[in-house]
Design an enzyme around this catalytic site. Structure first.
Site, mmCIF file in Angstrom:
data_model
loop_
_atom_site.group_PDB
_atom_site.id
_atom_site.type_symbol
_atom_site.label_atom_id
_atom_site.label_comp_id
_atom_site.label_asym_id
_atom_site.label_seq_id
_atom_site.Cartn_x
_atom_site.Cartn_y
_atom_site.Cartn_z
ATOM 1 C CG HIS A 298 -0.800 -7.994 0.095
ATOM 2 N ND1 HIS A 298 -0.790 -7.554 0.196
ATOM 3 C CD2 HIS A 298 -2.202 -8.255 -0.182
ATOM 4 C CE1 HIS A 298 -1.436 -6.588 0.139
ATOM 5 N NE2 HIS A 298 -2.848 -7.500 -0.511
ATOM 6 C CE1 TYR B 172 -3.176 -3.093 0.413
ATOM 7 C CE2 TYR B 172 -3.636 -2.212 2.346
ATOM 8 C CZ TYR B 172 -3.920 -3.267 1.333
ATOM 9 O OH TYR B 172 -4.515 -4.150 1.569
#
Length: 333
Positions: A145, A60
Site C-alpha cells: 500500500h 484506514y
C-alpha cells in the site's frame, strides 16, 4: 445475468471480484466520523446489492475499518466474499501519555500509530493483526500500500514476502495499491503481480494509466481494480469548491467536468453513471471500488451503475475533445 453477478478473475488466480466493490476507507472515519451502526449498514447494503468484494487496509482509521468489517461480516458465509487488505504500514498501540499522531485524513480513531515496515516479519505481523481485526483466517487479496517512496524495500523484502504468502496459500492474489500509475507500471513489468488497485488515474478526467499502467497490465495478464472514479468528488458533483484528489479543483478541471456532465445530460445519463462505467472500457479492468459512508450512497452507486450508457456518449465526448482520441471506450452491454 445482472452486471453485478458477472464476476471476473484476478490475473491467473482463482480469486473473483464483482464489477463494483465497496471501498472501506469511509467506514474507517475518513474525513468524517461514521457511527458503528452506520458502518454496519454500509456493509450490509453493499452485500444486498451484490457487492461481494470489499477493500480495506490497516491505514484506514488505524485499524478501525478492518474491525468494523469483521463485526459486520460475523456469521456470514466468508466463502462467498472477497476481501482485500494491505500491508506496508504496521500498527502499534500508543504508549501511555503518547500524543496521537497525525490522523492522515482519518478522525476519531483508536489509540494506535502507523509504522512503515516492509520487512518479511513486519508484513507477516501486519497480516496476522489484520486477520484478527477482520475475524477471519484468510484474506483473498493482499496489496502493498502506497509504497512509491519505498521502492528498494519493495524489491528486497516487501514483494518477496507477499509472494511467499501466496505460495503458502495464505492469500489468493497479491499486488499493489496506490495512486501512482507510473510506479504501478514498473512493478507490474518487473514482478509477478496478480492485481493492482489504481486510484484516480483511470477516470473521465485523468487518463494517465492509459499511457503507462494499462498496456503493461494487458501484456502481463495483471488485473486492474480502479478506485477514485469520482476523483474525490469532482466527477460526482462538479460545482465550485468541489475537490479533485482531495484539494479544491483547478478552474480548468472544474470547467471540463461540467462540460462532460452537460454532454452526459444530452444523452440522459447522470455524470456519476458515466464515471462508474468509463473504466470498463479497458479489458484489464476487473472491478471498480467505490467508497461509501452511508447505505444510501451504496444504493445510489448501484443505481448509477445499472443506468444504461449508450456508446454514442463516449464518441460524442471524444468528438468534442473532452476525451482524447484513441482511448479504449466501454460498449453498452
Amino acid at each position: 445475468m445482472t452486471r453485478q453477478s458477472a464476476t471476473r478473475t484476478l490475473g491467473r488466480t482463482g480469486v473473483r471480484v464483482t464489477p463494483l466493490g465497496l471501498g472501506c476507507a469511509p467506514i474507517g472515519n475518513f474525513r468524517r466520523p461514521v457511527g458503528e451502526e452506520q458502518a454496519r449498514a454500509v456493509v450490509g447494503a453493499a452485500l444486498e446489492e451484490g457487492w461481494t468484494y470489499l477493500d480495506t487496509a490497516p491505514h484506514y482509521g488505524v485499524g478501525l475499518s478492518e474491525e468494523r468489517i469483521g463485526r459486520a461480516l460475523a456469521g456470514r458465509d466468508r466463502a462467498a466474499l472477497t476481501v482485500s487488505t494491505k500491508v506496508g504500514r504496521r500498527l502499534r498501540p500508543l504508549a501511555p501519555g503518547e500524543e496521537p499522531p497525525d490522523g492522515e485524513g482519518f478522525v476519531d480513531t483508536p489509540p494506535r500509530a502507523r509504522v512503515w515496515d516492509l520487512t518479511r516479519d513486519g508484513i507477516r505481523a501486519t497480516v496476522e493483526a489484520s486477520l484478527e481485526r477482520l475475524g477471519t483466517d484468510r484474506v483473498e487479496v493482499l496489496l502493498l500500500h502506497d509504497v512509491e517512496n519505498h521502492v528498494r524495500e519493495v524489491y528486497e523484502t516487501g514483494f518477496p514476502a507477499l509472494a511467499e504468502l501466496r505460495a503458502e496459500g495464505a492469500v489468493g492474489a497479491i499486488g499493489f495499491g496506490m495512486n501512482h500509475s507510473d510506479h504501478l507500471a514498473r512493478f507490474v513489468a518487473d514482478l509477478d503481480v496478480d492485481v493492482v488497485l489504481c486510484a484516480g488515474r483511470w477516470t473521465l478526467l485523468d487518463h494517465r494509466a492509459a499511457a503507462d499502467l494499462l498496456p503493461v497490465c494487458s501484456r502481463r495478464g495483471t488485473s486492474v481494480v480502479v478506485g477514485g472514479v469520482y476523483n474525490s468528488g469532482l466527477l460526482a458533483d462538479p460545482r465550485p469548491g468541489a475537490t479533485f484528489d482531495y484539494r479544491e479543483a483547478p478552474r480548468e478541471l472544474l470547467e471540463r467536468a461540467r462540460r462532460i456532465g452537460e454532454v452526459c445530460a444530452e444523452f440522459g445519463v447522470p455524470l456519476r453513471a458515466a464515471a462508474l462505467r468509463f473504466p470498463f472500457g479497458h479489458p484489464a479492468v476487473a472491478s471498480v471500488v467505490v467508497g461509501c459512508a452511508t447505505a444510501e450512497e451504496v444504493r445510489d452507486n448501484a443505481r448509477m451503475f445499472a443506468h444504461e450508457v449508450p456508446d454514442g456518449l463516449w464518441h460524442e465526448l471524444t468528438g468534442r475533445g473532452l476525451l482524447p482520441e484513441g482511448l479504449p471506450l466501454p460498449t453498452a452491454g
